[in-house]
Design a protein around this motif. Structure first.
Motif, PDB file in Angstrom:
ATOM      1  N   ASP A 273      60.980 -14.212  62.261  1.00 31.43           N
ATOM      2  CA  ASP A 273      59.749 -14.233  63.108  1.00 31.43           C
ATOM      3  C   ASP A 273      58.588 -14.459  61.995  1.00 31.43           C
ATOM      4  OD1 ASP A 273      61.468 -14.116  65.245  1.00 31.43           O
ATOM      5  OD2 ASP A 273      60.988 -11.891  65.267  1.00 31.43           O
ATOM      6  N   VAL A 274      58.643 -13.364  61.214  1.00 25.67           N
ATOM      7  CA  VAL A 274      57.621 -13.460  60.046  1.00 25.67           C
ATOM      8  C   VAL A 274      57.544 -14.678  59.283  1.00 25.67           C
ATOM      9  CG1 VAL A 274      56.673 -12.356  58.056  1.00 25.67           C
ATOM     10  CG2 VAL A 274      57.685 -11.000  59.955  1.00 25.67           C
ATOM     11  N   VAL A 275      58.707 -15.402  58.869  1.00 25.67           N
ATOM     12  CA  VAL A 275      58.790 -16.835  58.302  1.00 25.67           C
ATOM     13  C   VAL A 275      57.911 -17.882  58.806  1.00 25.67           C
ATOM     14  CG1 VAL A 275      60.308 -18.244  56.990  1.00 25.67           C
ATOM     15  CG2 VAL A 275      60.506 -16.040  56.712  1.00 25.67           C
ATOM     16  N   ARG A 276      58.318 -17.917  60.134  1.00 30.31           N
ATOM     17  CA  ARG A 276      57.820 -18.860  61.012  1.00 30.31           C
ATOM     18  C   ARG A 276      56.114 -18.436  61.179  1.00 30.31           C
ATOM     19  NH1 ARG A 276      61.588 -18.914  66.531  1.00 30.31           N
ATOM     20  NH2 ARG A 276      61.602 -16.405  65.720  1.00 30.31           N
ATOM     21  N   PHE A 277      55.806 -17.524  61.286  1.00 26.75           N
ATOM     22  CA  PHE A 277      54.410 -17.066  61.470  1.00 26.75           C
ATOM     23  C   PHE A 277      53.670 -17.434  60.008  1.00 26.75           C
ATOM     24  CE2 PHE A 277      51.177 -14.201  60.116  1.00 26.75           C
ATOM     25  CZ  PHE A 277      50.242 -14.276  60.990  1.00 26.75           C
ATOM     26  N   THR A 359      39.745 -17.281  65.541  1.00 24.73           N
ATOM     27  CA  THR A 359      40.351 -17.307  66.896  1.00 24.73           C
ATOM     28  C   THR A 359      41.536 -18.066  66.590  1.00 24.73           C
ATOM     29  OG1 THR A 359      37.972 -17.745  67.829  1.00 24.73           O
ATOM     30  CG2 THR A 359      40.242 -18.301  69.076  1.00 24.73           C
ATOM     31  N   SER A 360      41.839 -18.930  65.949  1.00 30.20           N
ATOM     32  CA  SER A 360      43.201 -19.562  65.801  1.00 30.20           C
ATOM     33  C   SER A 360      44.143 -18.437  65.036  1.00 30.20           C
ATOM     34  CB  SER A 360      42.964 -20.802  64.587  1.00 30.20           C
ATOM     35  OG  SER A 360      42.017 -21.646  65.271  1.00 30.20           O
ATOM     36  N   THR A 361      43.695 -17.769  64.079  1.00 28.85           N
ATOM     37  CA  THR A 361      44.623 -16.844  63.393  1.00 28.85           C
ATOM     38  C   THR A 361      44.840 -15.365  64.052  1.00 28.85           C
ATOM     39  OG1 THR A 361      42.955 -16.346  61.873  1.00 28.85           O
ATOM     40  CG2 THR A 361      44.199 -18.066  61.022  1.00 28.85           C
ATOM     41  N   LEU A 362      43.513 -14.603  63.876  1.00 31.21           N
ATOM     42  CA  LEU A 362      43.654 -13.381  64.569  1.00 31.21           C
ATOM     43  C   LEU A 362      44.284 -13.117  66.081  1.00 31.21           C
ATOM     44  CD1 LEU A 362      40.515 -12.109  62.689  1.00 31.21           C
ATOM     45  CD2 LEU A 362      42.765 -11.686  61.889  1.00 31.21           C
ATOM     46  N   VAL A 363      43.606 -14.156  66.785  1.00 30.53           N
ATOM     47  CA  VAL A 363      43.620 -13.916  68.295  1.00 30.53           C
ATOM     48  C   VAL A 363      45.138 -14.538  68.547  1.00 30.53           C
ATOM     49  CG1 VAL A 363      42.674 -14.466  70.643  1.00 30.53           C
ATOM     50  CG2 VAL A 363      41.313 -13.772  68.766  1.00 30.53           C
ATOM     51  N   VAL A 364      45.302 -15.744  68.265  1.00 23.73           N
ATOM     52  CA  VAL A 364      46.425 -16.620  68.600  1.00 23.73           C
ATOM     53  C   VAL A 364      47.667 -16.491  67.677  1.00 23.73           C
ATOM     54  CG1 VAL A 364      47.332 -19.207  69.157  1.00 23.73           C
ATOM     55  CG2 VAL A 364      44.730 -18.373  69.607  1.00 23.73           C
ATOM     56  N   LEU A 365      47.685 -16.886  66.406  1.00 25.18           N
ATOM     57  CA  LEU A 365      48.814 -16.699  65.542  1.00 25.18           C
ATOM     58  C   LEU A 365      49.286 -15.426  65.289  1.00 25.18           C
ATOM     59  CD1 LEU A 365      48.011 -19.391  63.212  1.00 25.18           C
ATOM     60  CD2 LEU A 365      49.681 -19.435  64.688  1.00 25.18           C
ATOM     61  N   LEU A 366      48.575 -14.337  65.224  1.00 29.40           N
ATOM     62  CA  LEU A 366      48.650 -13.181  65.078  1.00 29.40           C
ATOM     63  C   LEU A 366      49.551 -12.355  66.302  1.00 29.40           C
ATOM     64  CD1 LEU A 366      48.993 -10.893  62.864  1.00 29.40           C
ATOM     65  CD2 LEU A 366      46.461 -10.072  63.711  1.00 29.40           C
ATOM     66  N   ASN A 367      48.974 -12.530  67.582  1.00 35.91           N
ATOM     67  CA  ASN A 367      49.530 -12.068  68.536  1.00 35.91           C
ATOM     68  C   ASN A 367      50.770 -12.735  68.890  1.00 35.91           C
ATOM     69  OD1 ASN A 367      47.579 -10.020  70.047  1.00 35.91           O
ATOM     70  ND2 ASN A 367      46.129 -11.508  69.287  1.00 35.91           N
ATOM     71  N   MET A 373      58.107 -10.653  67.403  1.00 37.27           N
ATOM     72  CA  MET A 373      58.706  -9.451  66.833  1.00 37.27           C
ATOM     73  C   MET A 373      59.272  -8.319  68.086  1.00 37.27           C
ATOM     74  SD  MET A 373      56.929  -8.779  63.229  1.00 37.27           S
ATOM     75  CE  MET A 373      55.210  -8.658  63.717  1.00 37.27           C
ATOM     76  N   SER A 374      58.209  -8.322  68.964  1.00 38.13           N
ATOM     77  CA  SER A 374      58.699  -7.319  70.159  1.00 38.13           C
ATOM     78  C   SER A 374      59.833  -8.022  70.850  1.00 38.13           C
ATOM     79  CB  SER A 374      57.337  -7.603  71.052  1.00 38.13           C
ATOM     80  OG  SER A 374      56.187  -6.754  70.386  1.00 38.13           O
TER      81      SER A 374
END
Length: 521
Positions: A273-277, A359-367, A373-374
């Protein structure tokens, strides 16, 4: 036949008997013209079924309580019986026992094992769990020596002027060579194709080779030999990364912990999951970095006027850094009509791009990464205990037939190793045995048994005839009445012509199950 996922292995007695019968030497010898080839084919089929099976099926089988009981019994062989008692006091006492025996007294016990490998004292070392603990202490000692060398006693002086520094270099060099020797022995024991399938093997080799090069460069550098600049760059830039990688690699031993093993398994399971992110995040960062750099190139007092600093600034945004201060710059254009202040348009466009990036990184990609991971955690939560037992069993099995002595004691050959080496050389001498004949009794009949002379080379069919005749005669498959031996004319004819044996006991594959029952009784 396939093994069901929810099938209880204790209730599958019939299937167990069939597989057991098919793999017995007696059945293979009687049912096949070429039993050696049949044994290899059966082994290949079993390996193919094991490789094609889903990992969940295998994990459930290995994690079964009965299977775990058998493996754990072998794992705890020759260990003190009191260490399995419950309670923190017994755990602490066993920890002190391991430190005393496998760390403090290890030089003495290793010397005893090298001189007298069959002595009763060496039984403390020659068991799977002891091998694991000694290997863990060996890697721990190596890491401690490297850390102490790089952080505490590293000095820029000449090696010859610092005795302690020289001793550390020599000790680490010997340790590194011993660990590389252990890797070579694992390749020989497992086979190169099977050993190098695991990515961790390449990581281990990179770590050991890097430390070995570092030690050699230190010797050359402090004796004023070679290119000083390249050696300093290697020591100060490459070695710290390898040290971090070595410390993380040491976490491999935590899989054996009852309290931390499952947590580490969850941690490693989320790497996909981390690698894809990170792949998507890298493309987004590069896209916005190109835009910001093209927009602010040539502008002073901003981190966006260089591409490398632009990428670094945008990456730090995900960790909470505020990069908006780099947008407050003054921009003046020299035109034919005079100077034009473009500060406000740059602020507006810059802030809109920065908001879009956040918005693209913190709101969308990070979530999305947190959601993936959840989902992985929820998916593995139900079976994490089974998967952890499977992973732990893999580690246990690796130490069942592993060498006893860890690094650096594995460099010194033991007495048993020397005896085996001498015996291998002595056995290469050609032996000659005259051919003899005698008779033996079987099932009320008298048959001829001939021992071939080693002076005359045998064909493959003749070798199979000799081996099967010896097996039938000495093991006594007397449950099959009127069974002719390999020297009998009828048996020789059937051996050359097909799969059928005398009196029709094995005429086709339909009768092989009957033969299996006869063999097993």
């Amino acid at each position: 036949m396939t093994l069901g996922i929810r099938e209880d292995i204790s209730e599958d007695g019939l299937r167990y008997r069939i597989y057991r019968a098919m793999s017995t030497p007696a059945y293979i010898s009687l049912a096949y013209i070429d039993p050696v080839k049949a044994a290899f084919d059966l082994s290949t089929d079993i390996d193919s079924m094991a490789q094609s099976r889903n990992i969940e099926d295998t994990s459930q089988f290995v994690g079964h309580p009965k299977c775990q009981k058998i493996v754990k019994k072998e794992w705890l062989d020759r260990q003190p019986l009191w260490h399995t008692r419950n309670g923190w006091l017994w755990t602490i006492l066993y920890g002190l026992y391991c430190v005393l025996v496998y760390e403090c007294l290890m030089p003495i016990l290793a010397l005893i094992y090298i001189i007298a490998p069959c002595s009763p004292v060496t039984k403390i070392l020659d068991n799977p769990k002891a091998k694991f603990i000694m290997d863990m202490f060996s890697c721990f000692n190596f890491l401690v020596l490297v850390i102490v060398l790089n952080i505490i006693i590293d000095s820029p002086g000449d090696v010859s002027s610092n005795t302690l520094y020289s001793r550390f270099l020599v000790t680490i060099f010997v340790y590194d060579i011993a660990l590389l020797l252990k890797e070579i022995r694992q390749v020989v024991r497992h086979g190169g194709k099977a050993h190098f399938v695991n990515v961790l093997t390449y990581i281990d080799i990179i770590i050991l080779v890097s430390f070995l090069v570092d030690i050699i460069m230190r010797f050359l550098m402090y004796n004023h030999v070679g290119n000083l600049l390249y050696m300093l760059l290697y020591k100060d830039l490459w070695t710290p990364g390898i040290l971090i990688l070595a410390c993380i690699r040491f976490m491999h031993y935590i899989y054996n912990s009852l309290y931390l093993g499952s947590m580490l398994l969850l941690f490693t399971a989320m790497k996909d999951d981390v690698v894809r992110f990170l792949c998507i995040f890298a493309m987004v960062v590069l896209s916005f970095a190109l835009g910001f750099y093209y927009m602010y190139v040539g502008v002073d007092k901003t981190a966006f006027n260089e591409f490398s600093s632009t990428v670094a600034t945008l990456i730090t945004v995900i960790f909470g850094a505020d990069a908006s201060t780099n947008l407050k710059v003054e921009v003046l254009y020299n035109t034919t009509g005079g100077k034009y202040d473009a500060t406000r348009p740059f602020w507006v466009i810059g802030y809109w791009l920065y908001i879009l990036f956040g918005t693209s990184t913190l709101v969308v990609l990070l979530n999305i990464c947190i959601a993936m991971m959840s989902d992985t955690y929820a998916r593995l939560k139900e079976s994490i205990d089974m998967l952890w037992k499977f992973r732990r069993t893999q580690i246990w099995v690796d130490y069942f037939n592993a060498p006893v002595l860890p690094a650096p004691y594995n460099i010194i050959p033991s007495v048993s190793c020397v005896n085996a080496l001498v015996a291998s050389f002595c056995c290469t001498k050609e032996r000659t045995i005259e051919g003899t004949t005698d008779t033996f009794q079987m099932n009320g009949g008298t048959y001829l048994r001939q021992e071939h002379s080693l002076k005359t080379p045998l064909t493959y069919d003749e070798l199979m005839t000799v081996l099967l005749t010896r097996y039938v005669a000495e093991t006594g498959i007397a449950k099959i009445k009127n069974f002719p031996t390999k020297t009998h004319p009828d048996f020789q004819m059937h051996f050359r012509q097909g799969h059928t044996l005398h009196n029709g006991y094995i005429q086709s594959s339909r009768n092989r199950a009957y033969m299996a029952d006869i063999v097993l009784g």
